[in-house]
Design a protein around this motif. Structure first.
Motif, PDB file in Angstrom:
ATOM      1  N   ALA A  88      38.104  46.914  29.862  1.00 48.85           N
ATOM      2  CA  ALA A  88      37.782  48.320  29.624  1.00 48.85           C
ATOM      3  C   ALA A  88      38.606  49.232  30.524  1.00 48.85           C
ATOM      4  N   ILE A  89      38.750  48.868  31.797  1.00 50.22           N
ATOM      5  CA  ILE A  89      39.548  49.686  32.715  1.00 50.22           C
ATOM      6  C   ILE A  89      41.004  49.697  32.278  1.00 50.22           C
ATOM      7  N   GLY A  90      41.530  48.525  31.851  1.00 58.88           N
ATOM      8  CA  GLY A  90      42.897  48.477  31.353  1.00 58.88           C
ATOM      9  C   GLY A  90      43.105  49.370  30.149  1.00 58.88           C
ATOM     10  N   GLU A  91      42.117  49.372  29.241  1.00 61.98           N
ATOM     11  CA  GLU A  91      42.201  50.240  28.057  1.00 61.98           C
ATOM     12  C   GLU A  91      42.147  51.711  28.453  1.00 61.98           C
ATOM     13  N   ALA A  92      41.243  52.036  29.406  1.00 63.57           N
ATOM     14  CA  ALA A  92      41.110  53.434  29.835  1.00 63.57           C
ATOM     15  C   ALA A  92      42.368  53.928  30.538  1.00 63.57           C
ATOM     16  N   LYS A  93      43.057  53.054  31.275  1.00 66.28           N
ATOM     17  CA  LYS A  93      44.261  53.452  32.003  1.00 66.28           C
ATOM     18  C   LYS A  93      45.427  53.762  31.078  1.00 66.28           C
ATOM     19  N   THR A  94      45.364  53.292  29.850  1.00 69.86           N
ATOM     20  CA  THR A  94      46.422  53.649  28.892  1.00 69.86           C
ATOM     21  C   THR A  94      46.291  55.093  28.446  1.00 69.86           C
ATOM     22  N   LYS A  95      45.111  55.689  28.683  1.00 72.01           N
ATOM     23  CA  LYS A  95      44.885  57.079  28.286  1.00 72.01           C
ATOM     24  C   LYS A  95      45.095  58.045  29.449  1.00 72.01           C
ATOM     25  N   ARG A  96      44.688  57.631  30.657  1.00 73.73           N
ATOM     26  CA  ARG A  96      44.950  58.437  31.848  1.00 73.73           C
ATOM     27  C   ARG A  96      44.816  57.556  33.086  1.00 73.73           C
ATOM     28  N   PRO A  97      45.593  57.845  34.134  1.00 75.40           N
ATOM     29  CA  PRO A  97      45.648  56.944  35.300  1.00 75.40           C
ATOM     30  C   PRO A  97      44.428  56.998  36.193  1.00 75.40           C
ATOM     31  N   ASP A  98      43.818  58.168  36.360  1.00 73.16           N
ATOM     32  CA  ASP A  98      42.694  58.314  37.289  1.00 73.16           C
ATOM     33  C   ASP A  98      41.371  58.002  36.592  1.00 73.16           C
ATOM     34  N   VAL A  99      41.097  56.724  36.456  1.00 74.40           N
ATOM     35  CA  VAL A  99      39.922  56.255  35.723  1.00 74.40           C
ATOM     36  C   VAL A  99      38.687  56.291  36.619  1.00 74.40           C
ATOM     37  N   THR A 100      37.559  56.644  36.014  1.00 68.82           N
ATOM     38  CA  THR A 100      36.262  56.633  36.700  1.00 68.82           C
ATOM     39  C   THR A 100      35.305  55.729  35.934  1.00 68.82           C
TER      40      THR A 100
END
Length: 414
Positions: A88-100
């Protein structure tokens, strides 16, 4: 000493040594007591008030011992959540770098701690009790995490505000409990509507992303005795009134949750008459975002794998990565770990012939190779008959043709 401690005999004016061990900083306690020997005085404060020992809320002690500690020790569960979180974090990082990451599960704060420690993203864990939050903040400190990378609060996620999130921004990933969680207030069905609306970015990732409800037919006189009186009698006493009362409370039309009774380590005698089958899917990633029909009805064929008498329909939830990815990473009630039996509920609905007397419930005879029809009605929104969060599932079992099978034997009655 040993497996069977002896009673401690004491007299007036005896002095005792009381040792209290706080496990996981107070989630559980281990207490030992012994007589002070000779002139040795117990090394205890003179003023030992009850609050020194009972300063932790009973709710914390019960949930900690019965649920949180077994969940923390469930290595398979933690491993699956860890892998799902990494994806999930890997997928979210494809959209923006500063993931929460927002963790509202009952995994003892481990997903949030892993997100910060292993993946280097900001994480917030919400628990229902501030005592648990204090513990998690100390664990984070022990692991070298400051409050910029990891935060923990004792707050209800349904009333939490996005302005209190790390950097006052919505989460990209939210970690929730599987459906059917026995922990009060942590059902994903009750939390996701608020989280999707207030705390999660549009298109954010939900972990786990999908779930399904599985059912099977079970033969078990022990289980049947939990919701009815066998034969409606006990020796010379007529107790059919209790079975009639069970009918009045819709025992044949309502799934009732049972924790601890039907896990892999349970000694409750039972025989599975059919293979477990998924009968209802839930897309947790879009739950409360995509409207669900208020009522649907479908008929499902359940292949019978063993001959016997069906006393009950037993169901449980299965959680996985998504509806498209079911097999690689999934969690269900089946585990060799004893703690899974304590933390993953099963649901039981009584089964009886339609012609059964109100005072005596007669099980349904089935044979291997047959198919039993089960009608499933799913209600949402205004059509629900209960106030519980999430879809309301109602089952009706249609007996197969008897083909000469004897079903009136009194030994088969419950």
């Amino acid at each position: 000493a040993g497996a069977s401690p002896k009673l401690l005999e004491i007299s007036r004016r005896d002095e005792l040594e009381l040792g209290v061990e706080y496990i996981a900083r107070g989630i559980s306690m281990h207490i030992r007591c012994r007589l002070a020997s000779g002139d040795h005085k117990p090394n205890l404060p003179k003023d030992v008030r009850n609050e020194r020992v009972l300063r932790f809320k009973r709710e914390l002690m019960v949930q900690g011992s019965e649920f949180y500690l077994p969940l923390a020790g469930d290595q398979e569960r933690q491993s699956v959540y860890s892998k799902l979180l990494a994806k999930a974090i890997g997928e979210a990082k494809t959209k923006r770098p500063d993931v929460t990451v927002l963790d509202v599960s009952a995994n003892s704060g481990i997903p949030g701690l892993l997100a910060a420690k292993k993946h280097g993203v900001q994480a917030l864990t919400l628990t229902r009790l501030e005592d648990h939050a204090k513990l998690l903040r100390q664990v984070a400190s022990d692991n070298g995490l400051n409050d910029t990378m990891f935060e923990a609060h004792g707050a209800d996620p349904s009333t939490f505000m996005d302005i209190l999130m790390p950097a006052s921004k919505k989460a990209d990933v939210v970690v929730v409990e599987p459906p059917g969680s026995p922990l009060h207030g942590l059902s994903p069905f009750s939390l996701l509507p608020t989280i999707q609306k207030k705390l999660l970015v549009e298109g954010g990732v939900v972990v786990p992303g999908g779930a399904c409800f599985e059912i099977e037919l079970v033969e078990s006189t022990d289980l049947a005795s939990m919701f009815s009186v066998p034969n409606g009698r006990w020796e010379y006493l007529d107790l059919t009134v209790w079975n009639e009362e069970a009918h009045r409370h819709n025992v044949l039309n309502k799934m009732v949750p049972y924790t601890k009774w039907l896990g892999s380590h349970s000694t409750l005698a039972r025989k599975s008459l059919s293979t477990r089958r998924c009968v209802y899917d839930v897309d947790l990633s879009t739950y409360s975002v995509v409207p669900l029909p208020e009522e649907t009805s479908t008929t499902i064929s359940i292949p019978i794998s063993a001959s016997g008498r069906a006393h009950a329909l037993v169901g449980s939830w299965v959680a996985f990565e998504s509806l498209e990815q079911r097999e690689s990473l999934k969690l269900d009630s089946q585990s060799d770990y004893l703690g899974r039996s304590l933390t993953w509920p099963h649901y039981v609905q009584a089964v009886a012939l339609p012609s059964t007397d109100l005072g005596v419930l007669r099980p349904i005879e089935v044979r291997a190779g047959q198919e039993v029809q089960v009608q499933l009605v799913v209600r949402n929104g205004n059509m629900k008959r209960t106030g519980a969060a999430g879809p309301e599932l109602s089952f009706s079992v249609i007996p197969p043709p008897t083909d000469g099978l004897e079903t009136s034997n009194k030994q088969d009655e419950l």
